[in-house]
Design a protein around this motif. Sequence first.
Motif, PDB file in Angstrom:
ATOM      1  N   VAL A  29       0.830  -1.204   0.000  1.00  0.00           N
ATOM      2  CA  VAL A  29       0.000   0.000   0.000  1.00  0.00           C
ATOM      3  C   VAL A  29       0.864   1.253   0.000  1.00  0.00           C
ATOM      4  O   VAL A  29       1.874   1.318   0.701  1.00  0.00           O
ATOM      5  N   SER A  30       0.419   2.240  -0.764  1.00  0.00           N
ATOM      6  CA  SER A  30       1.053   3.553  -0.746  1.00  0.00           C
ATOM      7  C   SER A  30      -0.039   4.607  -0.606  1.00  0.00           C
ATOM      8  O   SER A  30      -1.029   4.577  -1.341  1.00  0.00           O
ATOM      9  N   VAL A  31       0.129   5.512   0.354  1.00  0.00           N
ATOM     10  CA  VAL A  31      -0.821   6.606   0.544  1.00  0.00           C
ATOM     11  C   VAL A  31      -0.255   7.853  -0.127  1.00  0.00           C
ATOM     12  O   VAL A  31       0.875   8.263   0.145  1.00  0.00           O
ATOM     13  N   LEU A  32      -1.057   8.434  -0.999  1.00  0.00           N
ATOM     14  CA  LEU A  32      -0.695   9.672  -1.676  1.00  0.00           C
ATOM     15  C   LEU A  32      -1.526  10.792  -1.039  1.00  0.00           C
ATOM     16  O   LEU A  32      -2.632  11.093  -1.475  1.00  0.00           O
ATOM     17  N   GLY A  71       0.453  -3.025  -6.493  1.00  0.00           N
ATOM     18  CA  GLY A  71       0.208  -2.354  -5.221  1.00  0.00           C
ATOM     19  C   GLY A  71      -1.175  -1.728  -5.168  1.00  0.00           C
ATOM     20  O   GLY A  71      -1.899  -1.702  -6.160  1.00  0.00           O
ATOM     21  N   THR A  72      -1.516  -1.253  -4.002  1.00  0.00           N
ATOM     22  CA  THR A  72      -2.764  -0.523  -3.808  1.00  0.00           C
ATOM     23  C   THR A  72      -2.411   0.922  -3.496  1.00  0.00           C
ATOM     24  O   THR A  72      -1.680   1.190  -2.548  1.00  0.00           O
ATOM     25  N   ALA A  73      -2.912   1.817  -4.318  1.00  0.00           N
ATOM     26  CA  ALA A  73      -2.696   3.247  -4.097  1.00  0.00           C
ATOM     27  C   ALA A  73      -3.935   3.826  -3.423  1.00  0.00           C
ATOM     28  O   ALA A  73      -5.062   3.559  -3.845  1.00  0.00           O
ATOM     29  N   ILE A  74      -3.699   4.589  -2.387  1.00  0.00           N
ATOM     30  CA  ILE A  74      -4.766   5.299  -1.699  1.00  0.00           C
ATOM     31  C   ILE A  74      -4.434   6.781  -1.814  1.00  0.00           C
ATOM     32  O   ILE A  74      -3.500   7.267  -1.185  1.00  0.00           O
ATOM     33  N   ALA A  75      -5.192   7.479  -2.660  1.00  0.00           N
ATOM     34  CA  ALA A  75      -4.945   8.896  -2.895  1.00  0.00           C
ATOM     35  C   ALA A  75      -5.970   9.720  -2.128  1.00  0.00           C
ATOM     36  O   ALA A  75      -7.153   9.389  -2.122  1.00  0.00           O
ATOM     37  N   ALA A  76      -5.509  10.795  -1.486  1.00  0.00           N
ATOM     38  CA  ALA A  76      -6.400  11.612  -0.657  1.00  0.00           C
ATOM     39  C   ALA A  76      -6.242  13.108  -0.929  1.00  0.00           C
ATOM     40  O   ALA A  76      -5.949  13.883  -0.022  1.00  0.00           O
TER      41      ALA A  76
END
Length: 171
Positions: A29-32, A71-76
Amino acid sequence: MLFTGLSGAGKSTIARAVAARLLEQGDLVSVLDGDEVRQVLSAGLGFDAEDRARNVARIAWVAAEIARVGGTAIAAPIAPFAAGRAQARRRAEAAGARFLLVHVATPLAVCEARDRKGLYAAAREGRLPDFTGVSSPYEAPLDADVTVDAAVAAVDEAADAVVAALAAVRR
């Protein structure tokens, strides 16, 4: 996964809680985070409609690349415009990712009350032009896969709802 909502709505907080749950499950996971992306990837962009669209497009490109390698990208980001969110969805799906739009629909009054940086006050005083929700519009999504109101839902409750929705689209 794209979180959208006003400044101070709770997007990053909920996104990080979702990321923690997914990491516990063994996901990559990567949080943007919107603020962090603005400091690096989108440094130099302003807040007019064109630069906001460019910011969301850059985030969508990075998220699609993360998805492309599993991967799973979580953009906020705030992502205030429907067109930019639709473009992000198309880009993610073209990369083979499942896309989840999460609307953190916290009311403006609550976001203003939470404002630790004083951004809403500056916008109301005219010192911060093009501020979403005050002097620039926010187009609430009509196509959100999940909607949470962080004024009434605890972070854990909101994160659980997002993880459940993600599990449903992964099937």
